[in-house]
Design a protein around this motif. Structure first.
Motif, PDB file in Angstrom:
ATOM      1  N   PRO A  34       0.796  -1.228   0.000  1.00  0.00           N
ATOM      2  CA  PRO A  34       0.000   0.000   0.000  1.00  0.00           C
ATOM      3  C   PRO A  34       0.828   1.277   0.000  1.00  0.00           C
ATOM      4  O   PRO A  34       0.432   2.275  -0.596  1.00  0.00           O
ATOM      5  N   GLY A  35       1.999   1.270   0.636  1.00  0.00           N
ATOM      6  CA  GLY A  35       2.806   2.480   0.721  1.00  0.00           C
ATOM      7  C   GLY A  35       3.841   2.630  -0.372  1.00  0.00           C
ATOM      8  O   GLY A  35       4.576   3.613  -0.401  1.00  0.00           O
ATOM      9  N   ASN A  36       3.921   1.661  -1.288  1.00  0.00           N
ATOM     10  CA  ASN A  36       4.887   1.777  -2.371  1.00  0.00           C
ATOM     11  C   ASN A  36       4.308   2.618  -3.492  1.00  0.00           C
ATOM     12  O   ASN A  36       3.207   2.359  -3.972  1.00  0.00           O
ATOM     13  N   LEU A  37       5.048   3.634  -3.904  1.00  0.00           N
ATOM     14  CA  LEU A  37       4.621   4.511  -4.998  1.00  0.00           C
ATOM     15  C   LEU A  37       5.325   4.170  -6.304  1.00  0.00           C
ATOM     16  O   LEU A  37       4.740   4.281  -7.380  1.00  0.00           O
ATOM     17  N   VAL A  38       6.589   3.759  -6.208  1.00  0.00           N
ATOM     18  CA  VAL A  38       7.385   3.405  -7.393  1.00  0.00           C
ATOM     19  C   VAL A  38       8.349   2.292  -7.011  1.00  0.00           C
ATOM     20  O   VAL A  38       8.990   2.354  -5.951  1.00  0.00           O
ATOM     21  N   PHE A  39       8.461   1.295  -7.866  1.00  0.00           N
ATOM     22  CA  PHE A  39       9.494   0.272  -7.726  1.00  0.00           C
ATOM     23  C   PHE A  39       9.842  -0.166  -9.142  1.00  0.00           C
ATOM     24  O   PHE A  39       9.153  -0.976  -9.750  1.00  0.00           O
ATOM     25  N   GLU A  40      10.888   0.439  -9.688  1.00  0.00           N
ATOM     26  CA  GLU A  40      11.287   0.200 -11.070  1.00  0.00           C
ATOM     27  C   GLU A  40      12.708  -0.347 -11.112  1.00  0.00           C
ATOM     28  O   GLU A  40      13.630   0.279 -10.605  1.00  0.00           O
ATOM     29  N   ALA A  41      12.847  -1.514 -11.726  1.00  0.00           N
ATOM     30  CA  ALA A  41      14.156  -2.149 -11.843  1.00  0.00           C
ATOM     31  C   ALA A  41      14.715  -1.927 -13.247  1.00  0.00           C
ATOM     32  O   ALA A  41      13.988  -2.038 -14.239  1.00  0.00           O
ATOM     33  N   TYR A  42      15.998  -1.624 -13.296  1.00  0.00           N
ATOM     34  CA  TYR A  42      16.686  -1.366 -14.551  1.00  0.00           C
ATOM     35  C   TYR A  42      18.024  -2.096 -14.555  1.00  0.00           C
ATOM     36  O   TYR A  42      18.580  -2.378 -13.498  1.00  0.00           O
ATOM     37  N   THR A  43      18.544  -2.322 -15.755  1.00  0.00           N
ATOM     38  CA  THR A  43      19.948  -2.674 -15.909  1.00  0.00           C
ATOM     39  C   THR A  43      20.588  -1.565 -16.730  1.00  0.00           C
ATOM     40  O   THR A  43      19.905  -0.869 -17.488  1.00  0.00           O
ATOM     41  N   VAL A  56      10.307   4.387  -4.375  1.00  0.00           N
ATOM     42  CA  VAL A  56       9.702   5.518  -3.678  1.00  0.00           C
ATOM     43  C   VAL A  56       8.572   4.974  -2.808  1.00  0.00           C
ATOM     44  O   VAL A  56       7.716   4.224  -3.290  1.00  0.00           O
ATOM     45  N   TYR A  57       8.599   5.370  -1.532  1.00  0.00           N
ATOM     46  CA  TYR A  57       7.572   4.979  -0.573  1.00  0.00           C
ATOM     47  C   TYR A  57       6.878   6.238  -0.066  1.00  0.00           C
ATOM     48  O   TYR A  57       7.480   7.307  -0.023  1.00  0.00           O
ATOM     49  N   ALA A  58       5.637   6.097   0.327  1.00  0.00           N
ATOM     50  CA  ALA A  58       4.829   7.247   0.747  1.00  0.00           C
ATOM     51  C   ALA A  58       5.477   8.011   1.898  1.00  0.00           C
ATOM     52  O   ALA A  58       5.415   9.236   1.949  1.00  0.00           O
ATOM     53  N   ASP A  59       6.134   7.280   2.810  1.00  0.00           N
ATOM     54  CA  ASP A  59       6.761   7.898   3.977  1.00  0.00           C
ATOM     55  C   ASP A  59       7.645   6.867   4.665  1.00  0.00           C
ATOM     56  O   ASP A  59       7.779   5.726   4.198  1.00  0.00           O
ATOM     57  N   ALA A  61       7.146   5.284   7.448  1.00  0.00           N
ATOM     58  CA  ALA A  61       6.362   4.138   7.917  1.00  0.00           C
ATOM     59  C   ALA A  61       6.134   3.133   6.789  1.00  0.00           C
ATOM     60  O   ALA A  61       6.228   1.914   7.005  1.00  0.00           O
ATOM     61  N   ALA A  62       5.871   3.615   5.590  1.00  0.00           N
ATOM     62  CA  ALA A  62       5.676   2.718   4.438  1.00  0.00           C
ATOM     63  C   ALA A  62       6.978   1.994   4.110  1.00  0.00           C
ATOM     64  O   ALA A  62       6.967   0.802   3.776  1.00  0.00           O
ATOM     65  N   PHE A  63       8.099   2.696   4.227  1.00  0.00           N
ATOM     66  CA  PHE A  63       9.397   2.062   3.982  1.00  0.00           C
ATOM     67  C   PHE A  63       9.681   1.000   5.038  1.00  0.00           C
ATOM     68  O   PHE A  63      10.138  -0.101   4.718  1.00  0.00           O
ATOM     69  N   GLN A  64       9.391   1.296   6.291  1.00  0.00           N
ATOM     70  CA  GLN A  64       9.595   0.312   7.356  1.00  0.00           C
ATOM     71  C   GLN A  64       8.699  -0.906   7.156  1.00  0.00           C
ATOM     72  O   GLN A  64       9.114  -2.053   7.406  1.00  0.00           O
ATOM     73  N   ALA A  65       7.465  -0.687   6.690  1.00  0.00           N
ATOM     74  CA  ALA A  65       6.561  -1.809   6.390  1.00  0.00           C
ATOM     75  C   ALA A  65       7.148  -2.648   5.259  1.00  0.00           C
ATOM     76  O   ALA A  65       7.067  -3.889   5.285  1.00  0.00           O
ATOM     77  N   HIS A  66       7.744  -2.003   4.281  1.00  0.00           N
ATOM     78  CA  HIS A  66       8.406  -2.723   3.188  1.00  0.00           C
ATOM     79  C   HIS A  66       9.526  -3.595   3.739  1.00  0.00           C
ATOM     80  O   HIS A  66       9.641  -4.774   3.383  1.00  0.00           O
ATOM     81  N   LEU A  67      10.346  -3.031   4.604  1.00  0.00           N
ATOM     82  CA  LEU A  67      11.453  -3.797   5.183  1.00  0.00           C
ATOM     83  C   LEU A  67      10.963  -4.986   5.996  1.00  0.00           C
ATOM     84  O   LEU A  67      11.650  -6.006   6.086  1.00  0.00           O
ATOM     85  N   ALA A  68       9.785  -4.875   6.593  1.00  0.00           N
ATOM     86  CA  ALA A  68       9.232  -5.946   7.431  1.00  0.00           C
ATOM     87  C   ALA A  68       8.436  -6.981   6.641  1.00  0.00           C
ATOM     88  O   ALA A  68       7.997  -7.981   7.215  1.00  0.00           O
ATOM     89  N   ALA A  69       8.267  -6.767   5.352  1.00  0.00           N
ATOM     90  CA  ALA A  69       7.478  -7.710   4.542  1.00  0.00           C
ATOM     91  C   ALA A  69       8.105  -9.097   4.577  1.00  0.00           C
ATOM     92  O   ALA A  69       9.334  -9.231   4.487  1.00  0.00           O
ATOM     93  N   PRO A  70       7.299 -10.151   4.710  1.00  0.00           N
ATOM     94  CA  PRO A  70       7.834 -11.500   4.867  1.00  0.00           C
ATOM     95  C   PRO A  70       8.562 -12.043   3.638  1.00  0.00           C
ATOM     96  O   PRO A  70       9.355 -12.979   3.762  1.00  0.00           O
ATOM     97  N   TYR A  71       8.349 -11.482   2.479  1.00  0.00           N
ATOM     98  CA  TYR A  71       8.996 -11.979   1.258  1.00  0.00           C
ATOM     99  C   TYR A  71      10.354 -11.323   1.018  1.00  0.00           C
ATOM    100  O   TYR A  71      11.091 -11.742   0.126  1.00  0.00           O
ATOM    101  N   GLY A  72      10.718 -10.315   1.817  1.00  0.00           N
ATOM    102  CA  GLY A  72      12.013  -9.660   1.664  1.00  0.00           C
ATOM    103  C   GLY A  72      13.195 -10.554   2.001  1.00  0.00           C
ATOM    104  O   GLY A  72      14.113 -10.703   1.183  1.00  0.00           O
ATOM    105  N   PRO A  73      13.221 -11.156   3.194  1.00  0.00           N
ATOM    106  CA  PRO A  73      14.370 -12.003   3.543  1.00  0.00           C
ATOM    107  C   PRO A  73      14.604 -13.168   2.575  1.00  0.00           C
ATOM    108  O   PRO A  73      15.757 -13.415   2.189  1.00  0.00           O
ATOM    109  N   PRO A  74      13.561 -13.890   2.131  1.00  0.00           N
ATOM    110  CA  PRO A  74      13.835 -14.961   1.156  1.00  0.00           C
ATOM    111  C   PRO A  74      14.401 -14.427  -0.170  1.00  0.00           C
ATOM    112  O   PRO A  74      15.274 -15.056  -0.770  1.00  0.00           O
TER     113      PRO A  74
END
Length: 98
Positions: A34-43, A56-59, A61-74
């Protein structure tokens, strides 16, 4: 205030396809946050091994929620042996005043 960053890493030669697959899968999940505004991957045009991910995250708190997402560590665990760096190099960005 928005949280903006650039994540950079270099795929090891021979791991290009797997890295691209992992990044595509991860990107799709992050874009659903919900807090992600942009996530663009490039080479880089000059090197398909050199990745740049603009986020880009809304704020904060949104960035911290991203870091806590369960799919990040894998994702990070799968990516780590396939890249040159120990982990993605993060550069936090501030908007240029007008």
């Amino acid at each position: 205030m928005r949280k903006t960053l650039l994540a950079e890493f270099t795929a090891r030669p021979g791991s290009e396809e797997r890295v691209a697959e992992l990044v595509r899968e991860y990107s799709a999940r992050v874009r659903e946050e919900p807090g992600n505004l942009v996530f663009e991957a490039y080479t880089k045009e000059s090197s398909a091994l050199a990745y740049r991910i603009f986020e880009v995250y809304a704020d904060e708190a949104a960035f911290q929620a991203h870091l806590a997402a369960p799919y990040g560590p894998p994702f990070n665990a799968a990516l780590q042996p396939l890249i040159e760096e120990r982990e993605s190099v993060l550069t936090f960005l501030s908007p240029l005043g007008r």
